[in-house]
Design an enzyme around this catalytic site. Structure first.
Site, PDB file in Angstrom:
ATOM      1  N   CYS A  36     -62.985 -21.103  32.504  1.00 31.95           N
ATOM      2  CA  CYS A  36     -63.288 -20.097  33.454  1.00 31.95           C
ATOM      3  C   CYS A  36     -62.566 -20.153  34.699  1.00 31.95           C
ATOM      4  CB  CYS A  36     -64.804 -20.287  33.775  1.00 31.95           C
ATOM      5  SG  CYS A  36     -65.284 -21.485  35.020  1.00 31.95           S
TER       6      CYS A  36
ATOM      7  N   ASP B 252     -79.909 -10.313  26.857  1.00 28.04           N
ATOM      8  CA  ASP B 252     -79.617 -10.159  28.105  1.00 28.04           C
ATOM      9  C   ASP B 252     -80.763 -11.227  29.095  1.00 28.04           C
ATOM     10  OD1 ASP B 252     -82.216  -8.575  28.009  1.00 28.04           O
ATOM     11  OD2 ASP B 252     -81.991  -8.645  30.101  1.00 28.04           O
TER      12      ASP B 252
END
Ligand SMILES: [Zn+2]
Length: 372
Positions: A303, A263
């Site tokens: 994206c 993370d």
């Protein structure tokens, strides 16, 4: 068994795995976008799903302080509150209590602190940290630990570790079914303490093991060493999670060292200063050289930002401080991180991870990551 190894590498410690949680299956290695305040900054849960995020992270400390557990309970937990129906991992709140809040007193029982917003005094113990994470309803909870600063004296690290282990045991005793609980290996930069920590946690028995106290300002070789001195003492049939990491090449290097979960706030934090990730390294989109460029942020990127908009337009938005600019760069950067792990998984499956790693790390040049 919640975790299943799908494939292992012979040339490195890289693993392809599958972790089953109450809200779905996670293919590892995995990157988890950080949703500090019940929101991955500037990105909606619908967009996260479109980016193929498998799991997100929530910060217990922030949600405990605001909106508070009464509100979370009223909305039947964090999933319902923020409308994300995939898996969520919550930290224990310890890291923020020690780094952000005004710490009043730390005792065997727990930590007394004043929150950073209005100074309200509060207390958190291992049992309370688990209770809060149960109220949040996360799929993966973390034990309460003390994360020593860097640099750190041996005696301090050893004493801190002893208490952290006793806290880990109390967290395990407070845990309930339906929520996976991860232990956290500490021990600062000392190999013997790392080993002691890992072995003691495995003795208690957790669903997964995080390696904490990394990315706290130490140089990269020490960070890698913390992983290398912890990993051999962790069971192969449980997921490993390197907390708060890292840059794209660091993640690939950690995968090679047997880490499964990551993370990091870098993709969204750097997006807000106009820094985009690309295969050759980061680029600062505010630079004048991009003013008239009609190509996307990164050639070949799939994206939503690159599908539609030019570097020149994104640069204009950033310079004009238009909200859309930081949203587009956030989407691109999250896609970059998530896609990097998709490519990593595919390379492990194909048995080509070593080539992939060498090529990726060679091509990537860190440029604008200073000050993060
Ligand atoms: Zn893109």
């Amino acid at each position: 068994m919640a975790f299943e190894l799908v494939k292992t590498e012979s040339s490195s410690k890289a693993r392809r795995g599958r972790l089953t949680t109450a809200h779905g299956v996670i293919e590892t290695p995995v990157f988890m976008p950080v949703g500090t305040q019940a929101s991955v900054k500037a990105v909606s849960p619908r967009e996260l799903r479109e980016l193929k995020a498998q799991i997100i992270l929530g910060n217990t400390y922030h949600l405990f302080v605001r909106p508070g557990m009464d509100v979370i309970r009223h909305f039947d937990g964090l999933h319902q509150f923020m409308r994300w129906d995939g898996p969520i991992l919550t930290d224990s709140g310890g890291y923020q209590i020690f780094s952000l809040a005004k710490l009043r007193k730390i005792t065997e029982e727990g930590a007394h602190f004043q929150n950073h917003l209005d100074g309200t005094p509060a207390f958190i113990s291992p049992e309370i940290a688990i209770e809060i994470q149960q109220t949040l309803g996360s799929d993966i909870a973390m034990v309460l630990d003390e994360c020593p600063p860097w640099p750190c004296e041996y005696d301090y690290a050893a004493r801190s570790l002893e208490m952290t282990l006793r806290w880990a045991k109390r967290c395990k005793e407070a845990a309930t079914t339906g929520q996976l609980l991860f232990g956290i290996v500490q021990g600062a930069t000392f190999a013997d303490l790392r080993r002691q920590s890992a072995e003691a946690l495995v003795q208690i028995g957790f669903d997964g093991y995080a390696i904490g106290g990394v990315s706290v300002g130490e140089p990269e070789p020490e960070m890698m060493q913390a992983i290398e001195t912890s990993e051999p003492f962790l069971p192969a049939d449980r997921p490993r999670y390197a907390m708060g990491l890292g840059t794209p090449p660091q993640m690939v290097e950690m995968v090679a060292r047997g880490v499964d979960m990551f993370d990091c706030v870098l993709p969204t934090r750097l997006a807000r200063n106009g820094t985009a990730f690309a295969a050759e390294g980061t680029l600062n989109l505010k630079n004048a050289e991009y003013t008239r460029q009609k190509g996307p942020i990164e050639e070949g990127c799939t994206c939503p930002a690159c599908a539609e908009f030019s570097r020149g337009y994104v640069r204009h938005l950033l310079k004009a401080e238009e909200i859309l600019g930081l949203r587009l760069v956030s989407l691109h950067n999250l896609h970059f991180y998530l896609n990097l792990m998709t490519r990593t998984r595919a390379a492990i499956e194909a048995g080509t991870f070593e080539d992939f790693r060498r090529q990726f790390v060679h091509n990537y040049k860190a440029r604008d990551e200073a000050g993060t």
